[in-house]
Design a protein around this motif. Structure first.
Motif, PDB file in Angstrom:
ATOM      1  N   SER A   1     -20.127  71.052  10.741  1.00  0.00           N
ATOM      2  CA  SER A   1     -21.349  71.725  10.324  1.00  0.00           C
ATOM      3  C   SER A   1     -21.586  71.419   8.849  1.00  0.00           C
ATOM      4  N   PRO A   2     -22.678  70.737   8.512  1.00  0.00           N
ATOM      5  CA  PRO A   2     -23.763  70.274   9.395  1.00  0.00           C
ATOM      6  C   PRO A   2     -23.269  69.260  10.439  1.00  0.00           C
TER       7      PRO A   2
ATOM      8  N   SER B   1     -29.338  71.972  16.302  1.00  0.00           N
ATOM      9  CA  SER B   1     -29.875  72.167  14.956  1.00  0.00           C
ATOM     10  C   SER B   1     -29.771  73.644  14.598  1.00  0.00           C
TER      11      SER B   1
ATOM     12  N   ARG C   1     -26.976  64.761  10.518  1.00  0.00           N
ATOM     13  CA  ARG C   1     -28.028  65.734  10.237  1.00  0.00           C
ATOM     14  C   ARG C   1     -27.700  66.449   8.930  1.00  0.00           C
ATOM     15  N   GLU C   2     -28.685  67.194   8.467  1.00  0.00           N
ATOM     16  CA  GLU C   2     -28.490  68.008   7.277  1.00  0.00           C
ATOM     17  C   GLU C   2     -28.238  69.468   7.625  1.00  0.00           C
ATOM     18  N   ASP C   3     -28.327  69.819   8.899  1.00  0.00           N
ATOM     19  CA  ASP C   3     -28.076  71.196   9.322  1.00  0.00           C
ATOM     20  C   ASP C   3     -27.421  71.148  10.698  1.00  0.00           C
TER      21      ASP C   3
ATOM     22  N   PRO D   1     -29.233  76.642  11.081  1.00  0.00           N
ATOM     23  CA  PRO D   1     -28.564  76.823   9.790  1.00  0.00           C
ATOM     24  C   PRO D   1     -27.112  76.334   9.845  1.00  0.00           C
ATOM     25  N   ALA D   2     -26.707  75.654   8.775  1.00  0.00           N
ATOM     26  CA  ALA D   2     -25.323  75.181   8.696  1.00  0.00           C
ATOM     27  C   ALA D   2     -24.380  76.352   8.445  1.00  0.00           C
TER      28      ALA D   2
END
Length: 442
Positions: free
Chosen positions: A423-424, A375, A428-430, A377-378
């Motif tokens: 990435s993400p 996890s 997931r969103e990040d 930041p993307a």
């Protein structure tokens, strides 16, 4: 999309087109010659017919009753009459004609020699001191039909010859370029790390300089890469001992210093030396990744290697790694040491750049698919292509040499493995995720 131009296809196509055009030109020339010869034969037939019939016609005209009127040659049976004739006097009066003769076809006054009307070819001759004339006519359509049928007889074989010639030309070109095709395949099938000379014998003279130039270029490239790898490995190796010595001296000095400013400076020096030590280790790993030895002679089970690595990092970072490994062995020709370097760099990258509250997820499936996700930041899409370059870091605030993903990419390229970054992370969103299949079969 631009299509690929094939020398074999181009030569086969144009040679076939050229042969077809030459054959068509030959058929046309043959047709013209045949038409000329047909006209000569038919003219000779007209002349011979007139010369054969004229004496008989003269005898019949002179021996019959003058009051009997114009005679007409009887027909033994109905048939299409291509050659018709008229026997007339010098005033144009018809004295004798063939059974199917049409007087409108002939001129009003008889002529001697060959001449044509819009529809017929006519030959005229005379007898009895130019008092009796015979004219033999043949339809021009008959001659044209004969010329067309002769041309078609010459043209019809092309229907069979064109596909046969295409096959023959294609085979001849392929046979002539067989060494060139082997040369092409040897270039296509070799991996991007194979810099060995190209050994293709008996190449055509036109391609010999190309193969020689490629081999010379490969030799220069191989020497340059070997020099670079040797310098990297030797430099990193030679730095390890003095760095370790200097680090030990600084750590000893740090324990002896009591004053805070001096102690802080010693700590900074220690941290710098540790960074240099880690950099030298990464350079050694990079040299190994780019220097070959990525594949082993026999398959090995990679699951215990991954479990050992995860166990070591779990002791250093408790609770930050979540491993999901296959229960069955995952065997591959990938060298265990190379796999350990690859997995270690991916794990270190995930631990450095991932969130400290969420674990790093490591999965090794039965089919050999290895995924490591964290996890955090993307990464911007425009920065993704640069991650595999040397000394590039997605987050400059995190310590590191920027060589981890470059080492992973070097190992993957040497082993012809497809390495993918997301990435993400997927699902997931990040975060960030790396995936590749580590199974290599003989």
């Amino acid at each position: 999309m631009k299509t690929e131009n094939s020398l074999q296809k181009t030569l086969s196509l144009w040679l076939t087109v050229g042969l077809t055009l030459l054959w068509l030109a030959g058929v046309l020339a043959s047709g013209l010659v045949a038409r000329h010869e047909i006209n000569e034969v038919f003219d000779s037939a007209l002349q011979e017919t007139a010369q054969r019939i004229l004496p008989l016609a003269v005898t019949e005209i002179l021996n019959r009753d003058a009051a009997a009127g114009p005679g007409r040659a009887p027909a033994t049976e109905d048939h299409e009459e291509y050659i018709t004739y008229l026997v007339r006097d010098n005033s144009g009066n018809i004295l004798l004609r063939s059974h199917d003769a049409d007087p409108s076809v002939f001129n009003t006054k008889p002529k001697i020699g060959f001449f044509e009307t819009p529809s017929h070819r006519i030959y005229g001759d005379s007898a009895v001191s130019d008092t009796l004339f015979i004219e033999v006519a043949e339809p021009l359509a008959h001659r044209r039909q004969a010329a067309i049928e002769t041309s078609l007889a010459l043209l019809l074989p092309l229907i069979l010859l064109v596909p046969v010639s295409l096959i023959c030309v294609w085979w001849a070109v392929r046979f002539s370029l067989r060494r060139v095709l082997v040369f092409r395949q040897s270039l296509e099938t070799r991996g991007n790390t194979d810099l060995s000379p190209i050994t293709v014998t008996r190449l055509p003279a036109e391609f010999g300089p190309i193969a020689t130039s490629i081999n010379q270029l490969l030799e220069r490239l191989r020497n340059a890469l070997e020099a670079e790898r040797s310098f990297t490995a030797n430099s990193a190796h030679e730095l390890r001992t003095p760095l370790a010595t200097a680090l030990a001296q600084v750590q000893r000095l740090k324990t002896e210093l009591a004053e805070e400013p001096t102690h802080q400076k010693a700590c900074e020096i220690e941290e710098s030396l540790q960074d240099l030590s880690r950099l030298s280790s990464k350079l050694l790993e990079l040299a190994k990744a780019e220097g070959g030895g990525i594949l082993a002679e026999k398959e090995s089970n990679l699951v215990p290697v991954l479990r050992t690595l995860v166990s070591d990092y779990d002791r250093l970072h408790p609770g930050r790694i979540q491993l999901e490994a296959a229960d069955m062995p995952v065997t591959s020709l990938l060298d265990p040491d190379a796999f350990a370097i690859l997995a270690r760099n991916l794990i270190e990258n995930a631990l450095k750049h991932g969130s400290e509250t969420d674990p790093v997820t490591i999965r090794l499936l039965q089919d050999g698919t290895l995924t490591i996700a964290n996890s955090g930041p993307a990464i911007p899409p425009e920065a993704m292509p640069q991650l595999q370059n040397r000394f590039v870091r997605a987050n400059n605030k995190v310590s590191g040499s920027g060589l981890g993903l470059a080492i992973v990419q070097a190992i993957a390229s040497s082993a012809n493995l497809k390495l993918s970054f997301y990435s993400p992370a997927r699902g997931r969103e990040d975060g960030f995720e790396a995936e590749l299949n580590v199974v290599i079969r003989p």
